[in-house]
Write an enzyme that holds these catalytic residues in place. Structure first.
Site, PDB file in Angstrom:
ATOM      1  N   ARG A   1      12.670  50.541  41.858  1.00  0.00           N
ATOM      2  CA  ARG A   1      12.908  52.078  40.499  1.00  0.00           C
ATOM      3  C   ARG A   1      11.423  52.395  41.353  1.00  0.00           C
ATOM      4  O   ARG A   1      11.826  53.727  41.179  1.00  0.00           O
ATOM      5  CB  ARG A   1      12.067  51.392  39.123  1.00  0.00           C
ATOM      6  CG  ARG A   1      13.036  50.911  38.365  1.00  0.00           C
ATOM      7  CD  ARG A   1      12.403  51.081  36.207  1.00  0.00           C
ATOM      8  NE  ARG A   1      11.867  49.554  36.742  1.00  0.00           N
ATOM      9  CZ  ARG A   1      10.524  49.406  36.972  1.00  0.00           C
ATOM     10  NH1 ARG A   1      10.051  50.720  36.389  1.00  0.00           N
ATOM     11  NH2 ARG A   1       9.597  47.931  36.513  1.00  0.00           N
TER      12      ARG A   1
ATOM     13  N   HIS B   1       9.439  41.691  31.873  1.00  0.00           N
ATOM     14  CA  HIS B   1       9.572  42.950  32.863  1.00  0.00           C
ATOM     15  C   HIS B   1      10.502  43.234  32.068  1.00  0.00           C
ATOM     16  O   HIS B   1      11.561  43.480  31.691  1.00  0.00           O
ATOM     17  CB  HIS B   1       9.787  42.568  34.251  1.00  0.00           C
ATOM     18  CG  HIS B   1      10.160  43.159  35.595  1.00  0.00           C
ATOM     19  ND1 HIS B   1      11.260  43.896  35.595  1.00  0.00           N
ATOM     20  CD2 HIS B   1       9.024  43.069  36.226  1.00  0.00           C
ATOM     21  CE1 HIS B   1      10.600  44.051  36.983  1.00  0.00           C
ATOM     22  NE2 HIS B   1       9.461  43.839  37.596  1.00  0.00           N
TER      23      HIS B   1
END
Ligand SMILES: Cc1cc2nc3c(=O)[nH]c(=O)nc-3n(C[C@H](O)[C@H](O)[C@H](O)COP(=O)(O)OP(=O)(O)OC[C@H]3O[C@@H](n4cnc5c(N)ncnc54)[C@H](O)[C@@H]3O)c2cc1C
Length: 559
Positions: A235, A214
């Site tokens: 994001r 990640h």
């Protein structure tokens, strides 16, 4: 647990769980949410194609289809039958947010605490049934007889007593072992136990080289919060990544998708920046959500805001330090679309299983995997047990398992298990990490073999009752074994694809590698081979952006 929930209510079910049922593992940690097609403008085929393209075309296509086709049904069941609350839009529809790699905003969530909501309701439901829970009890190894799974040896970690549980069907769902790296996100009790148990039975594992990093693990110094995930919803909402030269570096690596590119691309980009000396002193890059507004960040991501504040940073007002962190293992035991394995009576679901996500899992598809495959297992187990008499087990086999596992308690002295664990994690980070080379992998394998050898000399002090050191030993035995399957599979795949990046083979090679790497135990050690992907639903050559031959069940109803 979802397998138990989705099976018929009159089955005699025992849930064995290393920690507390519904309060451990990673499904409970799910922050971002759950991908499901619920909108009339979205389609199961689009979700499927996002999953296949995200997986770089080496997914088990039947498994991937099973996931996306069943995800909307599971969401409705969670909501209607179990009372799970998901966030809703003002018009009453379930809110769906954007996640990386998606062609449509399809991530269902409950704030950023989606997993807690789901697991609490599944647990509540099971408590109303006649299910036996054995908590703080670890499955140690499988029992087999006449080529079939007949149960497991389990250890009550509190009392130190072993128990044999026989069963007409066994479902393994111990959540994989991405914890084998020094920076990692998953629940710490997960140690590849299920995969190791299957491997010891000679079952093939596949795609083990595909470990997802990640991109945004929190860097919080020498605390347990280091590696904990800042979920990618942020994001999706527009947070940016910067290096220490104040460059929004994703412009170089993925100019179109920028920070919304898939995890492998963003992780590698961050890694390259850090390696090029443009990272922070602690080896990270900077995640900036401040332009989204303090109030918005606090309200939309309350859990993450609090977590950053707990370690002296503040996501809502400052750039926070993040690093790639090992997060999810796409690889696992080879299963069919009904969770069956090559060992009759043994079913595998969730992160212990391989295939569905190919070379890269999309955010929001993990909890789909654990619930949909749990549901599949719950539905096929009754067929397996129908008409079968209770199985018997071989007491000698159980005795051998117990002897193996208690041996370190009887040794006078030897290697320190905690030091070996640290060493394993460092070797995996450095030699089998985000960017790999043949040379490093070979060295990594040597180090792993040596660690496994030294494990044979580990001595553990104290009694069997709640002995953390002894449990660490058992974790490490499994992690080190499975780590070696990861390293060997990574060495075998001489190309780069998805989460697997080889600096010495930087290109994706579809001529040679539209294939899955398999590994299993044989008389000489580990055997590794490849098998071509079966394009059962769609072929890369068929895709012109619109033509996909999967099924006529294209559109889900709008909610
Ligand atoms: C921080 C974080 C955030 C995430 N966010 C998302 C997200 O937003 N969306 C998404 O789709 N996915 C997300 N994921 C991935 C997702 O959590 C996993 O894909 C999923 O939870 C795996 O489910 P599972 O059932 O396989 O394992 P888990 O839910 O981890 O359950 C494994 C269980 O097995 C038990 N266990 C382990 N070993 C043994 C043993 N030997 N004997 C008995 N019991 C054992 C554990 O105690 C645990 O209860 C996230 C993961 C993490 C770590």
């Amino acid at each position: 647990m979802y397998a138990a929930d989705d099976g018929p209510v009159d089955l005699d079910v025992t849930v064995v769980v290393k920690k507390l049922a519904g309060k451990s593992g990673c499904t409970r940690m799910v922050q971002g949410g759950y991908n499901a097609v619920l909108h009339s403008e979205d389609s199961v085929e689009d979700h499927y194609m996002d999953t296949i393209e995200g997986g770089k075309w080496i997914n088990d296509q039947k498994l991937a289809w099973t996931l996306v086709e069943n995800a909307p049904k599971v969401i409705r069941k969670l909501e209607n039958d179990l009372g799970v609350f998901f966030d809703r839009d003002e018009d009453g529809h379930i809110h769906q947010k954007p996640f990386a790699g998606q062609s449509f905003d399809r991530t269902v969530h409950k704030g950023d605490l989606t997993g807690i909501e789901i697991m609490t309701k599944i647990r509540d439901e099971l408590l109303t049934r006649d299910v036996t829970f054995l908590e703080e009890t670890r499955a140690v190894d499988l029992l087999t007889r006449d080529g079939e799974a007949v149960g497991a040896v389990v250890l009550d970690m509190r009392s130190g007593e072993f128990e044999v549980i026989t069963a007409k069907a066994v479902v393994l769902a111990t959540g994989g072992g991405a914890t084998m790296y020094s920076i990692s996100t998953p629940a710490l009790e997960k140690s590849a136990d299920g995969q190791a148990m299957a491997y010891r039975q000679g079952l093939p594992l596949q795609d083990m080289e595909m470990m997802q990093f990640h991109p945004t693990g929190l860097l919080a110094g020498d605390t347990k919060l280091t590696g904990g995930v800042i979920e990618e919803g942020i994001r999706g909402e527009g947070a940016h990544l910067y290096n220490t030269e104040d460059e929004r570096f994703m412009e170089k690596y993925a100019p179109e998708k920028m920070e919304r590119a898939t995890r492998d691309i963003v992780s590698r980009a961050s890694y390259e920046e850090i390696m090029a000396g443009r990272g922070t002193e602690r080896g990270g890059v900077l995640l900036d959500a401040t332009h989204l507004g303090t109030e918005f960040v606090e309200e939309t991501f309350p859990g993450m805001t609090e977590r950053t504040r707990n370690v002296g940073q503040d996501l809502s007002t400052q750039r926070v330090e993040v690093s790639p962190t090992s997060h999810y293992h796409m690889g696992g035991v080879t299963i069919d679309a009904n969770c069956r394995t090559n060992l009759p009576g043994l079913f595998v679901a969730g992160e212990d299983a391989g295939g569905a996500h190919g070379a890269n899992r999309l955010g929001g598809n993990g909890v789909v995997d654990s619930t949909v495959l749990g549901k599949q297992a719950g539905q096929v187990v009754p067929d397996r047990i129908e008409g079968r008499s209770p199985p018997s087990y071989d007491p000698d086999q159980a005795e051998r398992i117990i002897e193996r596992i208690t041996e370190p308690l009887n040794r006078p002295g030897g290697a320190d298990v905690y030091e070996l664990r640290d060493e394993l994690e460092e070797v995996m980070w450095e030699y089998v990490g985000v960017v790999r080379t043949g040379e490093k992998l070979e060295e990594g394998i040597e180090r792993l073999v040596e660690i496994r050898k030294r494990l044979e000399d580990v001595a553990v002090s104290g009694s069997r009752r709640y002995n953390l050191e002894w449990n660490e030993y058992m974790d490490l035995e499994n992690l080190a074994l499975i780590a070696e399957t990861v390293a060997r599979s990574a060495l075998y795949r001489t190309e780069s694809r998805g989460a697997h990046y080889r600096e010495d083979y930087p290109e994706r090679d579809d001529d040679e590698w539209l294939a899955n790497v398999h590994v299993r135990r044989n008389d000489d050690g580990m055997e590794t081979w490849k098998e071509d992907v079966v394009f059962s639903q769609t072929h890369p050559a068929n895709v012109d952006g619109s033509i996909v031959t999967v099924s006529d069940n294209t559109h889900a109803e709008s909610n």
